[in-house]
Design a protein around this motif. Structure first.
Motif, short mmCIF file in Angstrom:
data_model
loop_
_atom_site.label_atom_id
_atom_site.label_comp_id
_atom_site.label_asym_id
_atom_site.label_seq_id
_atom_site.Cartn_x
_atom_site.Cartn_y
_atom_site.Cartn_z
N VAL A 1 -41.52 -31.71 -2.89
CA VAL A 1 -40.27 -31.15 -3.39
C VAL A 1 -40.56 -29.96 -4.32
O VAL A 1 -39.90 -28.92 -4.24
N VAL A 2 -41.54 -30.11 -5.18
CA VAL A 2 -41.88 -29.03 -6.12
C VAL A 2 -42.34 -27.78 -5.37
O VAL A 2 -42.02 -26.65 -5.77
N ASN A 3 -43.07 -27.96 -4.27
CA ASN A 3 -43.48 -26.81 -3.47
C ASN A 3 -42.27 -26.06 -2.92
O ASN A 3 -42.25 -24.83 -2.86
N LEU A 4 -41.26 -26.81 -2.51
CA LEU A 4 -40.02 -26.18 -2.02
C LEU A 4 -39.29 -25.45 -3.14
O LEU A 4 -38.72 -24.39 -2.94
N VAL A 5 -39.33 -26.06 -4.33
CA VAL A 5 -38.72 -25.41 -5.50
C VAL A 5 -39.44 -24.09 -5.80
O VAL A 5 -38.81 -23.06 -6.06
N GLU A 6 -40.76 -24.12 -5.75
CA GLU A 6 -41.57 -22.92 -6.02
C GLU A 6 -41.20 -21.77 -5.09
O GLU A 6 -41.22 -20.61 -5.48
N ASN A 7 -40.83 -22.11 -3.85
CA ASN A 7 -40.52 -21.08 -2.86
C ASN A 7 -39.29 -20.26 -3.21
O ASN A 7 -39.13 -19.15 -2.71
N ILE A 8 -38.42 -20.80 -4.04
CA ILE A 8 -37.19 -20.06 -4.39
C ILE A 8 -37.22 -19.50 -5.81
O ILE A 8 -36.26 -18.88 -6.25
N LEU A 9 -38.33 -19.72 -6.52
CA LEU A 9 -38.44 -19.25 -7.90
C LEU A 9 -39.30 -18.00 -7.98
O LEU A 9 -40.42 -17.97 -7.49
N GLU A 10 -38.76 -16.97 -8.57
CA GLU A 10 -39.51 -15.74 -8.83
C GLU A 10 -39.13 -15.22 -10.20
O GLU A 10 -37.95 -15.17 -10.55
N ASP A 11 -40.13 -14.84 -10.95
CA ASP A 11 -39.90 -14.18 -12.25
C ASP A 11 -38.97 -14.97 -13.17
O ASP A 11 -38.06 -14.41 -13.78
N VAL A 12 -39.21 -16.27 -13.26
CA VAL A 12 -38.42 -17.07 -14.20
C VAL A 12 -39.31 -17.44 -15.39
O VAL A 12 -40.49 -17.73 -15.23
N ASP A 13 -38.71 -17.39 -16.58
CA ASP A 13 -39.48 -17.68 -17.79
C ASP A 13 -39.78 -19.16 -17.93
O ASP A 13 -40.84 -19.56 -18.39
N ARG A 14 -38.82 -19.98 -17.48
CA ARG A 14 -38.98 -21.42 -17.67
C ARG A 14 -38.91 -22.15 -16.34
O ARG A 14 -37.92 -22.09 -15.64
N LYS A 15 -40.00 -22.80 -15.98
CA LYS A 15 -40.03 -23.58 -14.75
C LYS A 15 -39.17 -24.82 -14.95
O LYS A 15 -39.26 -25.49 -16.00
N PRO A 16 -38.36 -25.18 -13.96
CA PRO A 16 -37.46 -26.33 -14.13
C PRO A 16 -38.12 -27.68 -13.81
O PRO A 16 -37.44 -28.65 -13.50
N TYR A 17 -39.45 -27.75 -13.87
CA TYR A 17 -40.15 -29.01 -13.61
C TYR A 17 -41.38 -29.10 -14.50
O TYR A 17 -41.88 -28.10 -15.02
N ASN A 18 -41.86 -30.33 -14.67
CA ASN A 18 -43.07 -30.58 -15.45
C ASN A 18 -43.91 -31.64 -14.76
O ASN A 18 -43.38 -32.64 -14.25
N LEU A 19 -45.22 -31.43 -14.74
CA LEU A 19 -46.14 -32.43 -14.21
C LEU A 19 -46.24 -33.58 -15.21
O LEU A 19 -46.51 -33.37 -16.38
N ILE A 20 -45.99 -34.81 -14.74
CA ILE A 20 -46.06 -35.95 -15.65
C ILE A 20 -47.22 -36.89 -15.30
O ILE A 20 -47.69 -37.64 -16.15
N SER A 21 -47.68 -36.85 -14.04
CA SER A 21 -48.87 -37.58 -13.61
C SER A 21 -49.29 -36.98 -12.28
O SER A 21 -48.56 -36.14 -11.72
N GLU A 22 -50.40 -37.38 -11.76
CA GLU A 22 -50.90 -36.76 -10.53
C GLU A 22 -49.88 -36.89 -9.39
O GLU A 22 -49.51 -37.98 -8.98
#
Length: 272
Positions: free
Chosen positions: A190-211
């Motif tokens: 899901v995060v990879n799909l999110v990355e595909n639509i994000l460009e030049d944003v100051d704050r990523k809308p996700y955080n890694l919490i475990s592997e």
């Protein structure tokens, strides 16, 4: 300041919008004050979750009376987590209001500029999006789970309105009660799909919490895609209510492990 104001045990409304736009009704239901039982207790508005049909009808009638918006004016959808939007006219009134089979198929959003129509959608963690362009009397609603969010259903609404001659900077958006980032954990796919639509944003809308596990802020992601679509940041208001944290008030699909009723988002212009 919280934009969704508790009016009674069963309703939250977007008071700022309603006060500025006479005749507008907009908000979302809670799970309180209905007659459904068991895991659907109490104000389940969804026909598709296995609840007793007559209980859902009674709950819808109660909301209709609270809003002073007859069921015959409602439109509802068979939501499929896609980005298809339907423009609504008075000829559509009543579709899906008392029968899931008669609802709009494969639809996750509505918009209209006509009075006497209540646009309704069902929720239990996904993000309710509300749209208004007061100068044009255009209103809309969309259902944004992670698939609809990644598909940018909010941007799709703005695109449709631009085709109607409405500039993005004239649009106001409210992002309603839904699951918060602390309660919404997704995998790397899901995060990879999110990355595909994000460009030049100051704050990523996700955080890694475990592997391989991330907390995802669907509200923030929707806000970012709306801003990218041209809606000014100051035109977007966001709730503080989490459907999972506030499970005493809202249905939560995740919190209840899939056994939950549905709240109903609503927006409409009353007829003069």
């Amino acid at each position: 300041m919280e934009p969704f104001i508790i009016k009674n045990e069963s309703l939250l409304t977007i008071d700022g919008w309603m006060n500025s736009n006479p005749g507008l009704v907009a908000g979302i239901t809670t799970k309180l004050g209905g007659q459904s039982k068991g895991s659907f207790e109490a104000l389940n508005l969804g026909f598709h979750v296995g609840d007793i049909f007559n209980d859902v009808c009674a709950n819808r009638m109660k909301v209709s009376e609270l809003l002073d918006f007859p069921l015959a004016t409602w439109v509802s959808a068979e939501q499929t987590h896609d980005i298809f939007l339907q423009k609504i006219t008075k000829a559509d009134r009543g579709r899906g209001s008392i029968s899931y089979e008669q609802s709009f198929k494969s639809t996750d959003g509505f918009y209209t500029s006509e009075e006497g129509i209540l646009l309704t959608l069902c929720f239990a963690d996904c993000v309710p999006l509300f749209f208004i362009a007061p100068e044009y009397r255009m209103i809309g609603a969309a259902h944004a789970g992670w698939k609809g969010t990644v598909g940018q259903i909010g941007r799709e609404m703005i695109k449709r309105w631009q085709e109607e001659g409405i500039k993005a900077e004239k649009v106001f958006v409210a992002i309603g009660p839904s699951i918060c980032e602390k309660c919404y954990i997704v995998d790397e796919r899901v995060v990879n799909l999110v990355e595909n639509i994000l460009e030049d944003v100051d704050r990523k809308p996700y955080n890694l919490i475990s592997e391989g596990q991330y907390s995802l802020n669907l509200r923030e992601l929707n806000k970012q895609t709306l801003v990218k679509a041209g809606v000014p940041k100051e035109n977007i208001i966001v709730t503080n209510y989490c459907s999972s944290c506030n499970n005493h008030l809202f249905f939560s699909h995740r919190k209840s492990h899939g056994k939950a009723g549905r709240m109903l988002s609503f927006i409409g212009w009353k007829e003069n």
